[in-house]
Scaffold this motif. Sequence first.
Motif: not given
Length: 478
Positions: A380-398
């Motif tokens: 239910a928490m992962a249903s398309k009613r709750v969000f349209n897509l995932t956008v992940s932001q990750s810091p790479g090594p410095r």
Amino acid sequence: MSADSWAGGRLSPLDGSFLRLDSSRAHMHVGWSALFAAPDHGDRPTLKSLRERATARLDDIGWCRWKLQSTALGLTEPRWVQDRDFDIAAHVVTASEPDEAVSYDAFAALRDSLLSEPLDRSRPLWQIALIPRLEDDRVGLIGKIHHALVDGMAALQIVGLIVDIAPTAISKRPADSISTAPETPERGALQRLRRPADEALAVLRATAAVAARPTITVGTAVRDAVRVVHAARQDLLPRAPDSVLNVPTGARRTLVGYHAARPDLRAARQSGETLNDIGLTMVAGALRELAIRRGEAPSAPFKAMVPISMRGAGEIGPGNRISMVYIQLPVNLASPDERLEWVRAQMLRLKDSGRGENMQTLYAAGGRLPAPLRSPLTKAMASKRVFNLTVSQSPGPRGAVHLLGCELQEVYSVVPIAEGRALAIGMVRYRKELFIGCYADPDALPEVRLLPALLEAELRALATPRRNVRTSTPSPIT
């Protein structure tokens, strides 16, 4: 992973949720596609050299040998146990012959085939594939790791089995405290007999704690309840709009990437915006244009799930120390300037809002439900009613990353797609540049191949001189 999960080998509720979301149409592995420069001198990376390097480093990351073991009747989360038959040859593999000059079209096909296959649950849940030589003499590397085992920072540690990463990115953890013995029927029976006594003891301890410190304990419970209510009201309950991204999907996957170079990003950051602000605005502009080309004129923002790290400074180890918050991607706004201002305002509000802690508390509360209720709640928490897509932001090594002397030049991340979604976006910040991976079902969203050009168009628009713009106040989910 929580301290309890470390001690007993059980998956945390959040880690377990990624197993429950796994299906034949949604494989919950994270991953990456990386390109390394051709070696200036010395030997080219080979399968043998990668396996030797990984084997030499396995004792530093012992949990790379863990595999899943289900519990009796599925009444509790699965546990991690050591794979007594661990074979590095099953986890570090090659996808082409050593001297074969692989074209980029063939590389993309190899990558898509590998990423479209689920991981073997009878083994530790990770695999790295080497493509020794590409047509321009560079080296390719493709990896996938189940999300139940890692978040972004933990994934870096597995990558560190074979590549050299800046020392500040990964610190060594003390020896793993997980139970290494498989759960035999006899052991499982004993644990089930012991569990009621353990739970009774836990209740007595909790009661004693309430008696000794009633104000603190009750205050904590009230605080947690308030956080759960806020999480539901601010993030879960606002409905995501219908969109071109929310359609039935199959098991096939493709990954396309866009590299935003430093000069272009610098030109776009005219008023102190962060790289994350620019990246999210690029995504919003590209998705708006994609929807228009599909015959839709977006009238409301898309709702994006954005994982955020909850790890403390220097905190490492397996499992997920993340929380999910939800932001609006202003695909309904026609102007790039307006889109950027909208995104920037949201991110400033998010910074000190406590929404990450609220969602973390909500997931923990869900983990206290009886096992039969956890899967319906997770879905239910992962249903398309709750969000349209995932956008992940990750810091790479410095600093720079190397594979046996070959410097990393491009890296695109794989963000898993839950059922009912055709696209997920992963953004990696590496050496002040952005690498945006668009991971999609190519049958449900064939236009995914247009996204690199659309992302570039939005970045170019943001890099042109602009006026200060103020938009209307975002809706309550921000």
